[in-house]
Write a protein that holds these residues in place. Structure first.
Motif, PDB file in Angstrom:
ATOM      1  N   ALA A   1      -8.910  11.063  -0.328  1.00  0.00           N
ATOM      2  CA  ALA A   1      -7.543  11.015   0.270  1.00  0.00           C
ATOM      3  C   ALA A   1      -7.163  12.216   0.977  1.00  0.00           C
ATOM      4  N   TRP A   2      -7.081  11.957   1.907  1.00  0.00           N
ATOM      5  CA  TRP A   2      -6.580  13.476   2.513  1.00  0.00           C
ATOM      6  C   TRP A   2      -5.004  13.983   2.343  1.00  0.00           C
ATOM      7  N   GLU A   3      -4.207  12.346   2.049  1.00  0.00           N
ATOM      8  CA  GLU A   3      -2.981  12.545   1.979  1.00  0.00           C
ATOM      9  C   GLU A   3      -2.222  12.473   0.665  1.00  0.00           C
ATOM     10  N   ASP A   4      -1.452  11.871   0.078  1.00  0.00           N
ATOM     11  CA  ASP A   4      -0.837  11.838  -1.156  1.00  0.00           C
ATOM     12  C   ASP A   4       0.224  10.455  -1.345  1.00  0.00           C
ATOM     13  N   PHE A   5      -0.761   9.471  -1.689  1.00  0.00           N
ATOM     14  CA  PHE A   5      -0.616   8.654  -2.064  1.00  0.00           C
ATOM     15  C   PHE A   5      -0.006   8.297  -3.621  1.00  0.00           C
ATOM     16  N   GLY A   6      -0.581   9.577  -4.368  1.00  0.00           N
ATOM     17  CA  GLY A   6       0.183   8.922  -5.675  1.00  0.00           C
ATOM     18  C   GLY A   6      -1.173   8.860  -6.547  1.00  0.00           C
ATOM     19  N   LEU A   7      -2.168   8.622  -6.302  1.00  0.00           N
ATOM     20  CA  LEU A   7      -3.583   7.522  -7.153  1.00  0.00           C
ATOM     21  C   LEU A   7      -3.252   8.566  -8.585  1.00  0.00           C
ATOM     22  N   SER A   8      -3.675   7.252  -9.136  1.00  0.00           N
ATOM     23  CA  SER A   8      -3.614   7.559 -10.941  1.00  0.00           C
ATOM     24  C   SER A   8      -5.543   6.369 -10.856  1.00  0.00           C
ATOM     25  N   ALA A   9      -5.788   7.385 -12.174  1.00  0.00           N
ATOM     26  CA  ALA A   9      -7.223   6.114 -12.639  1.00  0.00           C
ATOM     27  C   ALA A   9      -6.006   5.400 -13.353  1.00  0.00           C
ATOM     28  N   GLY A  10      -6.821   4.033 -13.117  1.00  0.00           N
ATOM     29  CA  GLY A  10      -6.295   2.631 -13.620  1.00  0.00           C
ATOM     30  C   GLY A  10      -5.199   1.714 -12.631  1.00  0.00           C
ATOM     31  N   ASP A  11      -4.623   2.667 -11.204  1.00  0.00           N
ATOM     32  CA  ASP A  11      -4.112   1.946 -10.604  1.00  0.00           C
ATOM     33  C   ASP A  11      -5.029   0.796  -9.928  1.00  0.00           C
ATOM     34  N   THR A  12      -4.362  -0.170  -8.926  1.00  0.00           N
ATOM     35  CA  THR A  12      -5.058  -1.299  -8.244  1.00  0.00           C
ATOM     36  C   THR A  12      -4.668  -1.053  -7.182  1.00  0.00           C
ATOM     37  N   ILE A  13      -5.105  -0.518  -6.095  1.00  0.00           N
ATOM     38  CA  ILE A  13      -4.736  -0.317  -4.839  1.00  0.00           C
ATOM     39  C   ILE A  13      -4.869  -1.894  -3.440  1.00  0.00           C
ATOM     40  N   THR A  14      -4.824  -1.477  -2.698  1.00  0.00           N
ATOM     41  CA  THR A  14      -4.906  -1.952  -1.367  1.00  0.00           C
ATOM     42  C   THR A  14      -5.092  -1.017  -0.407  1.00  0.00           C
ATOM     43  N   ALA A  15      -6.388  -0.397   0.213  1.00  0.00           N
ATOM     44  CA  ALA A  15      -5.989   0.411   1.202  1.00  0.00           C
ATOM     45  C   ALA A  15      -6.486  -0.490   2.610  1.00  0.00           C
ATOM     46  N   GLY A  16      -5.563  -0.894   3.647  1.00  0.00           N
ATOM     47  CA  GLY A  16      -6.184  -0.856   4.795  1.00  0.00           C
ATOM     48  C   GLY A  16      -6.331  -0.042   6.231  1.00  0.00           C
ATOM     49  N   ASN A  17      -7.230   0.134   6.611  1.00  0.00           N
ATOM     50  CA  ASN A  17      -8.154   0.382   7.707  1.00  0.00           C
ATOM     51  C   ASN A  17      -7.708   2.097   6.845  1.00  0.00           C
ATOM     52  N   ALA A  18      -9.096   1.722   5.976  1.00  0.00           N
ATOM     53  CA  ALA A  18      -9.927   3.151   5.221  1.00  0.00           C
ATOM     54  C   ALA A  18     -11.179   3.115   5.888  1.00  0.00           C
ATOM     55  N   GLY A  19     -10.943   4.344   6.380  1.00  0.00           N
ATOM     56  CA  GLY A  19     -12.146   4.841   7.157  1.00  0.00           C
ATOM     57  C   GLY A  19     -13.119   4.856   6.287  1.00  0.00           C
ATOM     58  N   VAL A  20     -14.763   4.546   7.164  1.00  0.00           N
ATOM     59  CA  VAL A  20     -15.896   4.837   5.991  1.00  0.00           C
ATOM     60  C   VAL A  20     -16.479   5.271   7.252  1.00  0.00           C
ATOM     61  N   ARG A  21     -17.267   6.951   5.983  1.00  0.00           N
ATOM     62  CA  ARG A  21     -18.767   7.347   6.605  1.00  0.00           C
ATOM     63  C   ARG A  21     -20.180   8.042   5.772  1.00  0.00           C
ATOM     64  N   GLU A  22     -20.435   7.687   6.249  1.00  0.00           N
ATOM     65  CA  GLU A  22     -21.987   8.323   5.229  1.00  0.00           C
ATOM     66  C   GLU A  22     -21.697   9.323   4.617  1.00  0.00           C
ATOM     67  N   TRP A  23     -22.327   9.400   3.391  1.00  0.00           N
ATOM     68  CA  TRP A  23     -22.240  10.927   2.542  1.00  0.00           C
ATOM     69  C   TRP A  23     -23.478  10.650   1.457  1.00  0.00           C
ATOM     70  N   ASP A  24     -24.191  11.271   1.736  1.00  0.00           N
ATOM     71  CA  ASP A  24     -25.393  11.691   0.912  1.00  0.00           C
ATOM     72  C   ASP A  24     -26.108   9.663   0.968  1.00  0.00           C
ATOM     73  N   GLY A  25     -26.401   9.539   2.238  1.00  0.00           N
ATOM     74  CA  GLY A  25     -27.525   7.973   1.780  1.00  0.00           C
ATOM     75  C   GLY A  25     -25.998   6.809   2.006  1.00  0.00           C
TER      76      GLY A  25
ATOM     77  N   THR B   1     -10.385  -2.742   5.363  1.00  0.00           N
ATOM     78  CA  THR B   1      -9.705  -2.909   4.128  1.00  0.00           C
ATOM     79  C   THR B   1     -10.103  -3.335   3.139  1.00  0.00           C
ATOM     80  N   VAL B   2     -10.001  -2.589   1.633  1.00  0.00           N
ATOM     81  CA  VAL B   2     -10.659  -2.862   0.403  1.00  0.00           C
ATOM     82  C   VAL B   2      -9.558  -2.832  -0.210  1.00  0.00           C
ATOM     83  N   THR B   3      -9.420  -3.225  -1.577  1.00  0.00           N
ATOM     84  CA  THR B   3      -8.681  -3.651  -2.484  1.00  0.00           C
ATOM     85  C   THR B   3      -9.634  -3.341  -4.026  1.00  0.00           C
TER      86      THR B   3
END
Length: 438
Positions: free
Chosen positions: A111-135, A73-75
């Protein structure tokens, strides 16, 4: 464990068809989703939460997240948010991708779903998956993610909006905005994922340098060649260098200002340039020690313009070849070596004649290799300064030359500098030949 084994285990646990599970797994893996995360995703899809690791995901600062984290979970503040279409499980799927930041760091997200994100938004994402990409860790925001918008925005020391210069861009960047001049542009027809597709490709430039681009949904503002602002572009690797990709979700607008495209280039030792793994505009100097086979008088396929052998194209079979001139020369400066590829215009210059002259020489000698021999006599053993685009792959390092001229450096002075560096122990940049993948 092989993909087939993962599919069999999942099908047994979930009570679903193995081929369906295998197809879903294959699609996820093809889009670089780690196999552990892919299996968890399929468990959630089929109603089994056992792959989630148990318990609520821990809250973490962005700078603390590692590729080993499963779900967090991250803000943070959305720095960039750009749409892109990908092919997923056999159909087109629109994703949103960009960067998220707090006062401890930044992280890429998809984001695989349409959460309506825009630059400048402050969000809290709960149960966000973490994967490795290019290390590096990357967040996946999907159907199991709970996302909320925070009314009290975070104060961060990061730029919102994705504005960048071309020199800032790196492979993997998403949702970037640049203001550029169109240096070169051509319309081409390619075999796309849905058949023949028209695209624009070429080179864009700004005060910091130049990069190649591909415009997948041709924009008239780009084709007209004026200065433009491109928003929501993404950067992929093409022939070892970053390439600006402009999609149907990008915004292209003409701008009313002159852009003075930077004429300076980065000068490097050959070894240093090769170790970058690929660089679009670089200048190196060294001695031509060999002219490789496949140089001089060659023939190209009239369809794809690849070099052919004995009238055979690897793609189009038997063809009537088009005569052309080319040189592939090995350039070495003591720190490493690179294959320099010279086009027909530069080859004519160093050959000292035109294509017709080369054909005539080959007819008189009844042997086309005499053209390469002439070029070999003209350039081997001489020192040249080369400017062009360097790519590095499993076959070695290749530099497509835009400029190729005899060096005007004083070899004796450079040798003295080199020896002085050796004697003083300050041999920076000098590496053994075996350290360079050439």
């Amino acid at each position: 464990m092989e993909l087939d084994d993962h599919a069999e285990d999942l099908a047994s646990d979930l009570g679903v068809d193995k081929e369906e599970v295998k197809s879903d797994l294959q699609n996820l893996v093809e889009y670089s989703v780690p196999i552990d995360e892919a299996t968890q995703s399929l468990r959630r899809k089929h109603g089994d939460g056992s792959g989630g690791g148990g318990g609520a995901p821990s809250s973490k600062n962005i700078g603390e997240i590692t590729p080993d984290d499963g779900n967090v979970t991250v803000t943070g503040v959305v720095l960039t948010a750009g749409k892109r279409s990908i092919r997923y499980q056999g159909s087109d799927h629109v994703i949103v991708e960009g960067e998220l930041a707090d006062d401890t760091g930044t992280i890429d997200y998809t984001a695989w779903e349409d959460f309506g994100l825009s630059a400048g938004d402050t969000i809290t994402a709960g149960n966000a998956g973490v994967r490795e990409w290019d290390g590096e860790p990357e967040l996946n925001l999907g159907e199991s993610t709970s996302l909320s918008f925070v009314d009290d925005p975070l104060e961060i020391d990061a730029t919102i909006g994705g504005n960048a210069t071309l020199a800032d861009l790196q492979t993997g960047d998403r949702a970037v905005s640049v203001e550029v001049a169109v240096v070169e542009c051509e319309r081409r027809t390619i075999d796309g994922r849905d058949g023949e597709t028209e695209i624009l490709s070429g080179v864009v430039g700004d005060e910091s340098g130049r990069l190649p681009f591909t415009n997948w949904d041709p924009a008239p503002e780009i084709e007209e060649g004026g200065p433009v602002r491109i928003e929501n572009a993404y950067v992929q690797e093409f022939r070892g260098v970053p390439e600006v990709n402009v999609s149907e979700f990008s915004t292209v607008t003409a701008i009313d200002r002159e852009i003075d495209v930077g004429a300076d280039t980065t000068s490097m030792d050959v070894g240093e340039a090769v170790r970058t793994g690929g660089i679009y505009d670089v200048e190196v100097a060294g001695n031509v020690i060999e002219v490789r086979d496949g140089s001089g008088l060659i023939q190209r396929c009239p369809e794809c313009y690849r070099v052919i052998q004995k009238g055979q194209c690897r793609t189009h079979g038997d063809v009537d070849g088009i005569d052309d001139l080319r040189v592939k020369a090995i350039l070495d400066d003591g720190t490493g070596s690179v294959t320099v590829v010279l086009d027909d215009e530069i080859t004519e210059d160093i050959y000292g004649g035109t294509l017709d002259d080369a054909l005539e020489q080959a007819r008189e000698a009844m042997d086309q290799s005499v053209v390469a021999d002439t070029i070999r006599d003209n350039i081997v053993g001489h020192e040249y300064t080369v400017r062009g685009h360097l790519s590095v792959d499993e076959y070695g390092a290749n530099l497509d030359a835009e400029q190729f001229g005899e060096s005007d450096d004083d070899p004796q002075a450079r040798a003295s500098t080199f020896l002085s560096a050796i004697e003083s122990g300050t041999d920076d940049g000098i590496v053994a030949d075996e350290e360079v993948d050439a």
